[in-house]
Every structure is written in structure tokens, then in C-alpha cells.
Design a protein around this motif. Structure first.
Motif, PDB file in Angstrom:
ATOM      1  N   ALA A  83       0.836  -1.201   0.000  1.00 42.53           N
ATOM      2  CA  ALA A  83       0.000   0.000   0.000  1.00 42.53           C
ATOM      3  C   ALA A  83       0.874   1.254   0.000  1.00 42.53           C
ATOM      4  O   ALA A  83       0.575   2.242  -0.689  1.00 42.53           O
ATOM      5  N   PHE A  84       1.965   1.225   0.761  1.00 39.78           N
ATOM      6  CA  PHE A  84       2.897   2.354   0.834  1.00 39.78           C
ATOM      7  C   PHE A  84       3.511   2.629  -0.542  1.00 39.78           C
ATOM      8  O   PHE A  84       3.478   3.760  -1.046  1.00 39.78           O
ATOM      9  N   ILE A  85       4.071   1.591  -1.158  1.00 38.86           N
ATOM     10  CA  ILE A  85       4.687   1.756  -2.481  1.00 38.86           C
ATOM     11  C   ILE A  85       3.621   2.057  -3.537  1.00 38.86           C
ATOM     12  O   ILE A  85       3.857   2.827  -4.477  1.00 38.86           O
ATOM     13  N   GLY A  86       2.429   1.474  -3.371  1.00 43.32           N
ATOM     14  CA  GLY A  86       1.336   1.749  -4.299  1.00 43.32           C
ATOM     15  C   GLY A  86       0.940   3.212  -4.299  1.00 43.32           C
ATOM     16  O   GLY A  86       0.632   3.785  -5.355  1.00 43.32           O
ATOM     17  N   SER A  87       0.952   3.844  -3.122  1.00 38.16           N
ATOM     18  CA  SER A  87       0.631   5.273  -3.045  1.00 38.16           C
ATOM     19  C   SER A  87       1.686   6.095  -3.769  1.00 38.16           C
ATOM     20  O   SER A  87       1.369   7.076  -4.449  1.00 38.16           O
ATOM     21  N   MET A  88       2.950   5.688  -3.652  1.00 42.21           N
ATOM     22  CA  MET A  88       4.019   6.367  -4.384  1.00 42.21           C
ATOM     23  C   MET A  88       3.831   6.192  -5.887  1.00 42.21           C
ATOM     24  O   MET A  88       3.987   7.147  -6.665  1.00 42.21           O
ATOM     25  N   CYS A  89       3.507   4.964  -6.299  1.00 39.00           N
ATOM     26  CA  CYS A  89       3.317   4.671  -7.719  1.00 39.00           C
ATOM     27  C   CYS A  89       2.203   5.533  -8.314  1.00 39.00           C
ATOM     28  O   CYS A  89       2.353   6.094  -9.410  1.00 39.00           O
TER      29      CYS A  89
END
Length: 542
Positions: A83-89
Motif C-alpha cells: 500500500a505504501f509503495i502503491g501510493s508512491m506509484c
């Protein structure tokens, strides 16, 4: 529509003489390290752009890399990390989408960095992207060897590496048509980078197979969790209770151990999602970039939620974090978490079918990565940012010097001879993820400079083709989160008695190379940061 400065004349199809290329570049009215920009054909339809953005980023990171992430972070740590990396993506796509919808330039975000930040910054970014694309080759080959171990665990992995590499090299040497290769010589970035996926039936089918496979696995996973398998065992959230939602990394007790486990997930999650922004390369050849690019950006959150967040959630339900086969650093790691779940459910034959589909994904990805890496290097050489030897091509238009170097780097996958294929996959996945996070950082910086230029020149953002309400906070989040993730990507080597040279190099080498390339370029070329009032918002706009 704002008229753009005419492009450099297009080199004749099939003309491989580097001298002609230099003459074409010299005639260009736009002084730029990327000034050789022939007129591109806007032939990519909306479905092409959609398939690039969807199929291009579903691969071994999600299918295989989630094994180590689940083992180190637990089901909740895995979910939160993605979820953390997805928000960055998503924020990266929002940032690059606003710029590329206005300026659909060949070269995508790399060209934008040159126009709004600094030519030296763009050069370092270009080499960083090439580094990321190139190191994915041995990562995919090692992943293929790991997946084949599921059927033949006793065979030396060098055999599988050789088999996959010969086929991948053969496809790049003999399986690419002259017409497709000539796209690269004419400056067709997307035809060059994604030609296989758009015009080749096998590659197109491979991307379709990946999408169908992940959707089918999500549905199957929910059915198995609710007790719909042969054993009728209703799993529910059993593995969230025992062994637990988090893993105490390296036996470190308390919140510190759980936090460190979560942070270890981030690098692997980044490897899974890195490459989403490459869809920006398609803008210069999209039939209607004003329509297709904003739509591709707006729909990215659906892909993140469905494929990535949904995928890791199902994995966390079906496989316990203490499952021995999840350990890619061991000699018996031979399966994706999805395959492990199917085996545990007792569905005969299906595990082999799914593993074959995943193997197809890794195998074709290695071939595509050789194609992407070699053409990326060829493009750097044309722009004067790489040695001219890499502009050498055969009569049929094959950039054989660039292909040779890319294939040579693929030989690094033979490191599996002295260690397990899972460990080798993890090494190269970490290096690729680090380089990809650097690219995301560069996108965030480029957008902030882009926005500063708009404000300085009095251009109202409401007049742009596409805007996002979460800007500039999205760009700042990308910049800040990338720095933190990069800084702590290899934090475990600094624990007491935990030093690992391989972990330190794979996580921090790209971070050290980027400023070196930037400084060298600044010294040799004497470039300066582009002043906001001098930023060009017209040339190449739609």
C-alpha cells in the motif's frame, strides 16, 4: 493547438549509417542533447497504451518476489508495504501524467527532466533507467530458473539459465523484423521499446496471459480461503492469528522488529511496481495523447488496488509467513506463493499449469528486457550520452553493439552456479528496485520544477489537458518517500554482526552512481539548471 517547432528530418528506413544520423541531428532547430527527434507516427491506439500500462508491470515481482516479502513482513506487513509503495506509484503517475499530457515528447520523463531541470540531471536519469532495465535481465532469468526448479529440483540451474538465455538472445537477433528494428533508427521510441508487445503475437499473448492469470488467481484464492477447495478447509484469517500479522525481523522483539520487517517489504514491493511510469514513453506515438494519457493515469489506481493490493491480500490469507518454501535464500525455494497455496489446497495438476504461466511471464520478460535495454542504450548513444560504438547497426537495422552488451550483462545470471537462483533473483531485484526508486525521485523533482515554471510564466493549471487535485503534495510525497525508502533499503547490514557486502552493494550502488554521473556531466558539458522563465512549454505541446 499550439504549433511545435518542426522536428529533425527523418532518416530513411533501413539507413544505418551513423554519419547520416549525425547530419540529421546537426540540422535540428532545437539545441538539445536529444535534438535528433524524427517525426513519429501517432499510431498507438488506446488499447495499446492500456496493455503497455497493465501487462508491462505484472511479472515476477508479484508472482515470485512476494514470497520473501511475506516471509519477512508477515501478511499485514506485506499488505501495508505494498500500500505504501502503491501510493508512491499512483503519485508518480499523477505527476508524469500532467506533464506528458501537455508535452507528449519522445523519451517521456527523461526528456521532461532535461527541459525542466538540467541536461546533466536528464543524462544521469537516462543512464539510471538503462541500468534498471538491464539488470532486470538476469533477475528474470534467475526467476525462470527458480520456477523450473518446481519440476526439476535436482538439475543444475545453469542448464535452465542457458536454455532461457539462448532463446531470449535468438529472439532478439533473428525474431525481430527489419521493419520493427527500423523504427528505432527512425527514432520511434515506443515502436522500439514496446514493439514486441504491440506487434508480435507471442509477446501480446504473453501480456494477456499475465492479466488472465492474476485475475484467475485472485478469484481462485478467495474460493480456497472460503473453503471451496477439495479439502473444504475454510482458512479465513487463520494465518493472521498464527503465526501472526507481522514477523519479528531477525528475531528482534517488539515494535522495532515488526517495523524493520515492514521496511524490508518496501524494496521488493518497489521491484513489483517499478516500470509503471514507462507508459509515458507511449505519449509521443499515441493517436490522441490528450485523451489516452489522462485515461491511463486515471485508471492506474484500479490496477494498483486490483492486481497488487488484491494479490498480496490473497497471498497473506492462503500462505503462512513461516512456510519454508517462501525462503528464496534457501536451496529448496521453487515456487510462487500462489503455487504453494494451490499445492496446499490439494488441487492436482493446477499448480503445474499456473507455474508454467508464470514461467512464460519470466521467460518473455527476459527477452523483452534485452530488447528494451539494447534500444535504450542505442537511444543514449544517438543523443550523445553514450559511446558512439553503440550506434553501430547491421544492414537489417539491428543495433548489434547494444544488443551484445545487453546479452553480456545477462550472463550475470550464471551466478546461480555458486548460490541458489532465489538469492540471485533477490540481488538483482534489489538493484532494479533501487534504480527504479531513483527514477521516481527524478519524476517528483521534475514535476516540482514544471509547476514552478508554470507559476513563473503565469500559466493557469486549469488550462492544462490533465491536472490532479492532490498536487503538489503528490510530487512532494514521491520525493520524500523515495529518499526515505532508498536510505533504509539495506538497513539490515548495519545491525550488529549482520554486515553483508552483497546486500550493501545491491541496495546502495545505484544511489552512489547517480550523483557521480550528474557531477561528471556538469563538469564536462557545463550545463546549468533551467531557469523557470526559460522553460519551454510550447515546443512539442498538443
Amino acid at each position: 493547438m499550439i504549433s511545435s517547432t518542426p522536428s529533425a528530418p527523418r532518416a530513411p528506413a533501413g539507413d544505418t549509417d551513423a554519419k547520416c544520423i549525425e547530419e540529421a541531428r546537426a540540422k535540428s532547430p532545437v539545441e538539445s542533447s536529444y535534438s535528433f527527434e524524427p517525426q513519429l507516427h501517432r499510431e498507438l491506439k488506446e488499447r495499446h497504451v492500456t496493455m503497455i500500462s497493465i501487462g508491462g508491470v505484472i511479472g515476477t515481482g508479484l508472482f515470485l518476489g512476494t514470497a520473501s516479502a511475506l516471509m519477512e513482513g508477515g501478511p499485514l506487513g506485506l499488505l501495508l508495504g505494498y500500500a505504501f509503495i502503491g501510493s508512491m506509484c499512483y503519485c508518480v503517475m499523477v505527476s508524469v501524467g500532467e506533464m506528458i499530457s501537455l508535452l507528449p515528447l519522445a523519451g517521456g520523463h527523461i526528456r521532461l527532466a532535461e527541459r525542466f531541470v538540467d541536461p546533466a540531471f536528464s543524462l544521469a536519469m537516462g543512464w539510471n533507467c538503462w541500468y534498471s532495465w538491464t539488470l532486470t535481465i538476469p533477475a528474470e532469468l534467475a526467476a525462470a530458473a527458480t520456477l523450473i526448479d518446481f519440476w526439476q529440483p535436482g538439475v543444475d540451474n545453469a542448464v535452465w539459465i542457458t536454455m532461457c538465455l539462448i532463446v531470449a538472445i535468438g529472439i532478439n537477433l533473428f525474431g525481430v523484423s527489419m521493419e520493427k528494428q527500423s523504427l528505432c533508427l527512425r527514432g520511434s521510441y515506443v515502436g522500439c521499446l514496446f514493439g514486441d508487445s504491440l506487434t508480435s503475437l507471442p509477446m501480446s499473448n504473453t501480456r494477456s496471459i499475465k492479466v488472465i492469470t492474476i485475475v484467475g488467481l485472485l478469484i481462485l484464492g478467495i474460493v480456497l480461503d472460503l473453503g471451496g477447495g477439495p479439502t473444504h478447509d475454510r482458512i479465513g484469517f487463520r494465518y493472521w492469528k498464527e503465526p501472526g500479522p507481522f514477523v519479528q525481523f531477525d528475531g528482534i522483539a517488539g515494535a522495532k522488529g515488526r517495523f524493520l520487517g515492514f521496511f524490508r517489504v518496501l524494496t521488493q514491493a518497489a521491484f513489483s511496481m517499478i516500470g509503471t511510469e514507462v507508459v509515458a514513453m507511449a505519449a509521443a506515438e499515441a493517436k490522441d495523447p490528450r485523451l489516452t494519457m489522462p485515461k491511463a493515469v486515471r485508471n492506474v489506481y484500479i490496477r494498483i488496488l486490483l492486481f497488487y493490493i488484491g494479490g498480496v491480500f490473497v497471498i497473506g490469507l492462503l500462505v503462512p509467513s513461516n512456510e519454508p518454501l517462501l525462503n528464496l535464500d534457501s536451496s529448496n525455494a521453487s515456487a510462487s506463493p500462489f503455487v504453494i497455496a494451490i499445492e496446499k489446497a490439494g488441487i492436482k495438476g493446477l499448480a503445474s499449469v499456473i507455474n508454467a504461466a508464470l514461467l512464460t511471464s519470466a521467460w518473455s520478460a527476459a527477452s523483452s528486457d534485452i530488447y528494451l535495454s539494447s534500444r535504450g542504450l542505442y537511444g543514449l548513444a544517438l543523443a550523445g550520452n553514450a559511446p558512439k560504438i553503440f550506434t553501430l547497426t547491421s544492414r537489417s537495422g539491428l543495433p548489434y553493439a547494444s544488443v551484445a552488451l545487453s546479452c553480456a550483462i545477462g550472463l550475470l545470471s550464471y551466478m546461480v552456479i555458486n548460490t541458489s537462483s532465489g538469492i540471485v533473483f533477490t540481488w538483482f531485484a534489489d538493484m532494479t528496485a533501487t534504480a527504479g526508486l531513483l527514477a521516481w525521485f527524478c519524476v517528483g523533482v521534475t514535476y516540482l520544477r514544471f509547476r514552478k515554471g508554470l507559476k513563473a510564466q503565469g500559466i493557469d493549471r486549469s488550462t492544462l489537458v490533465y491536472t490532479s487535485r492532490i498536487q503538489p503534495y503528490a510530487a512532494w510525497w514521491v520525493v520524500g518517500a523515495s529518499i526515505v525508502t532508498l536510505f533504509f533499503s539495506g538497513w539490515e547490514v548495519f545491525l550488529r554482526d549482520s554486515w553483508s557486502t552483497s546486500t550493501f552493494v545491491t541496495n546502495y550502488l545505484p544511489i552512489m552512481l547517480f550523483p557521480v554521473l550528474f557531477v561528471i556531466s556538469k563538469i564536462l558539458r557545463g550545463s546549468s539548471i533551467v531557469h523557470p522563465m526559460e522553460m519551454d512549454f510550447k515546443t512539442g505541446s498538443v
